[in-house]
Design a protein around this motif. Structure first.
Motif, PDB file in Angstrom:
ATOM      1  N   THR A 126       0.845  -1.199   0.000  1.00 23.45           N
ATOM      2  CA  THR A 126       0.000   0.000   0.000  1.00 23.45           C
ATOM      3  C   THR A 126       0.880   1.249   0.000  1.00 23.45           C
ATOM      4  O   THR A 126       0.646   2.188  -0.774  1.00 23.45           O
ATOM      5  CB  THR A 126      -0.939  -0.007   1.229  1.00 23.45           C
ATOM      6  OG1 THR A 126      -1.722  -1.207   1.186  1.00 23.45           O
ATOM      7  CG2 THR A 126      -1.853   1.201   1.237  1.00 23.45           C
ATOM      8  N   ARG A 154      -2.025  -5.642  -7.137  1.00 22.98           N
ATOM      9  CA  ARG A 154      -3.360  -5.184  -6.696  1.00 22.98           C
ATOM     10  C   ARG A 154      -3.922  -5.961  -5.518  1.00 22.98           C
ATOM     11  O   ARG A 154      -4.606  -5.393  -4.674  1.00 22.98           O
ATOM     12  CB  ARG A 154      -4.339  -5.203  -7.863  1.00 22.98           C
ATOM     13  CG  ARG A 154      -4.632  -6.586  -8.399  1.00 22.98           C
ATOM     14  CD  ARG A 154      -5.541  -6.527  -9.598  1.00 22.98           C
ATOM     15  NE  ARG A 154      -5.568  -7.822 -10.266  1.00 22.98           N
ATOM     16  CZ  ARG A 154      -6.115  -8.021 -11.438  1.00 22.98           C
ATOM     17  NH1 ARG A 154      -6.686  -7.023 -12.076  1.00 22.98           N
ATOM     18  NH2 ARG A 154      -6.111  -9.210 -11.992  1.00 22.98           N
ATOM     19  N   TRP A 159      -6.680  -0.633  -0.955  1.00 22.22           N
ATOM     20  CA  TRP A 159      -7.077   0.454  -1.865  1.00 22.22           C
ATOM     21  C   TRP A 159      -7.844   1.572  -1.173  1.00 22.22           C
ATOM     22  O   TRP A 159      -7.632   2.747  -1.505  1.00 22.22           O
ATOM     23  CB  TRP A 159      -7.858  -0.127  -3.053  1.00 22.22           C
ATOM     24  CG  TRP A 159      -6.942  -0.917  -3.946  1.00 22.22           C
ATOM     25  CD1 TRP A 159      -6.851  -2.271  -4.053  1.00 22.22           C
ATOM     26  CD2 TRP A 159      -5.921  -0.381  -4.802  1.00 22.22           C
ATOM     27  NE1 TRP A 159      -5.837  -2.613  -4.935  1.00 22.22           N
ATOM     28  CE2 TRP A 159      -5.258  -1.477  -5.404  1.00 22.22           C
ATOM     29  CE3 TRP A 159      -5.504   0.914  -5.116  1.00 22.22           C
ATOM     30  CZ2 TRP A 159      -4.209  -1.312  -6.305  1.00 22.22           C
ATOM     31  CZ3 TRP A 159      -4.463   1.074  -6.010  1.00 22.22           C
ATOM     32  CH2 TRP A 159      -3.829  -0.026  -6.595  1.00 22.22           C
ATOM     33  N   VAL A 162      -5.231   3.816   0.116  1.00 22.88           N
ATOM     34  CA  VAL A 162      -4.608   4.567  -0.979  1.00 22.88           C
ATOM     35  C   VAL A 162      -5.502   5.753  -1.346  1.00 22.88           C
ATOM     36  O   VAL A 162      -5.034   6.886  -1.490  1.00 22.88           O
ATOM     37  CB  VAL A 162      -4.381   3.667  -2.229  1.00 22.88           C
ATOM     38  CG1 VAL A 162      -3.934   4.503  -3.431  1.00 22.88           C
ATOM     39  CG2 VAL A 162      -3.350   2.584  -1.939  1.00 22.88           C
ATOM     40  N   LEU A 176      -6.899   6.072 -10.034  1.00 24.76           N
ATOM     41  CA  LEU A 176      -7.776   5.085  -9.394  1.00 24.76           C
ATOM     42  C   LEU A 176      -9.034   4.853 -10.237  1.00 24.76           C
ATOM     43  O   LEU A 176      -9.493   3.711 -10.386  1.00 24.76           O
ATOM     44  CB  LEU A 176      -8.149   5.523  -7.974  1.00 24.76           C
ATOM     45  CG  LEU A 176      -6.999   5.551  -6.967  1.00 24.76           C
ATOM     46  CD1 LEU A 176      -7.489   6.020  -5.603  1.00 24.76           C
ATOM     47  CD2 LEU A 176      -6.315   4.202  -6.850  1.00 24.76           C
ATOM     48  N   LEU A 185      -9.424  -2.941 -10.638  1.00 27.92           N
ATOM     49  CA  LEU A 185     -10.126  -2.964  -9.352  1.00 27.92           C
ATOM     50  C   LEU A 185     -11.586  -3.308  -9.634  1.00 27.92           C
ATOM     51  O   LEU A 185     -12.163  -2.818 -10.605  1.00 27.92           O
ATOM     52  CB  LEU A 185     -10.021  -1.603  -8.656  1.00 27.92           C
ATOM     53  CG  LEU A 185      -8.602  -1.127  -8.375  1.00 27.92           C
ATOM     54  CD1 LEU A 185      -8.616   0.251  -7.715  1.00 27.92           C
ATOM     55  CD2 LEU A 185      -7.861  -2.122  -7.504  1.00 27.92           C
ATOM     56  N   VAL A 189     -13.506   2.547  -5.404  1.00 26.22           N
ATOM     57  CA  VAL A 189     -12.845   2.544  -4.095  1.00 26.22           C
ATOM     58  C   VAL A 189     -13.358   3.711  -3.270  1.00 26.22           C
ATOM     59  O   VAL A 189     -13.351   4.850  -3.732  1.00 26.22           O
ATOM     60  CB  VAL A 189     -11.316   2.684  -4.276  1.00 26.22           C
ATOM     61  CG1 VAL A 189     -10.634   2.760  -2.927  1.00 26.22           C
ATOM     62  CG2 VAL A 189     -10.765   1.520  -5.076  1.00 26.22           C
TER      63      VAL A 189
END
Length: 198
Positions: A126, A154, A159, A162, A176, A185, A189
């Motif tokens: 991370t 990943r 996330w 992040v 992102l 992803l 997120v």
């Protein structure tokens, strides 16, 4: 990978081994960052130099340790890192990331992993991704280079953290969104966790 690519990778990993051993022997607390850290965590090798993060107070001891094994050292005009060269191969000693000093907490979260032939502290996944996203700017915004490395890491990354830490960066939040649109992803997120870093 071409045979030349293998030679470059082997040479960089040799430099990593020698430099990290010297820093350990000198009692310098550090963590592997950059492409070598991604490689240690399972990403494909994209190794042009060796990046270590350390606290600013340890920089003199680190430079001395590397000079003692024959590296040439240099203080560039940037105020966030110093450089060492092993027969032309570059080692960056980074003590600030995006205006934030490298902290004991950041170094404390690093995990011992095998990189080349040695076990070294490697930035937590991370933190590694955050260290790539925080410096993104109008002048340095290469999403392409980041994509393959982030894709490989990943599963290891928190996330929401992040997103929380990088919330003020339009370049990071756009990246992102790109990861979501590319299905790297699985879902959007939502920022959560401690937004402080490092």
């Amino acid at each position: 990978m071409s045979s030349h690519g293998h030679e470059v990778t082997d040479a960089i990993l040799d430099t990593l081994t020698r430099a990290s051993s010297a820093l350990k022997d000198a009692g310098v607390k550090f963590a592997l960052a950059g492409g070598c850290a991604a490689y240690a965590r399972g990403a494909a090798p994209s190794l042009h130099d060796v990046d270590f993060v350390l606290s600013e107070q340890d920089v003199p001891a680190a430079l001395e340790a590397l000079r003692a094994i024959g590296f040439k050292t240099a203080k560039p005009p940037e105020d966030w890192l110093v450089k060492a060269y092993d027969d032309g191969r570059l080692v960056d000693l980074i003590f600030r990331v995006s205006d934030s000093p490298v902290s004991d907490e950041l170094l404390g979260r690093a995990e011992p992993m095998k990189a080349a032939s040695v076990i070294v502290p490697v930035l937590e996944a991370t933190d590694l991704v955050i260290s790539w996203l925080m410096p993104l700017s109008e002048h340095a915004c290469d999403y392409g280079a980041l994509l393959s490395q982030v894709r490989a890491l990943r599963e290891q990354v928190n996330w929401p953290r992040v997103a929380a830490v990088t919330a003020d960066s339009p370049y990071a939040t756009t990246f992102l969104t790109l990861l979501e649109r590319l299905a790297v992803l699985e879902s959007p997120v939502k920022p959560s966790g401690d937004p402080r870093w490092p």
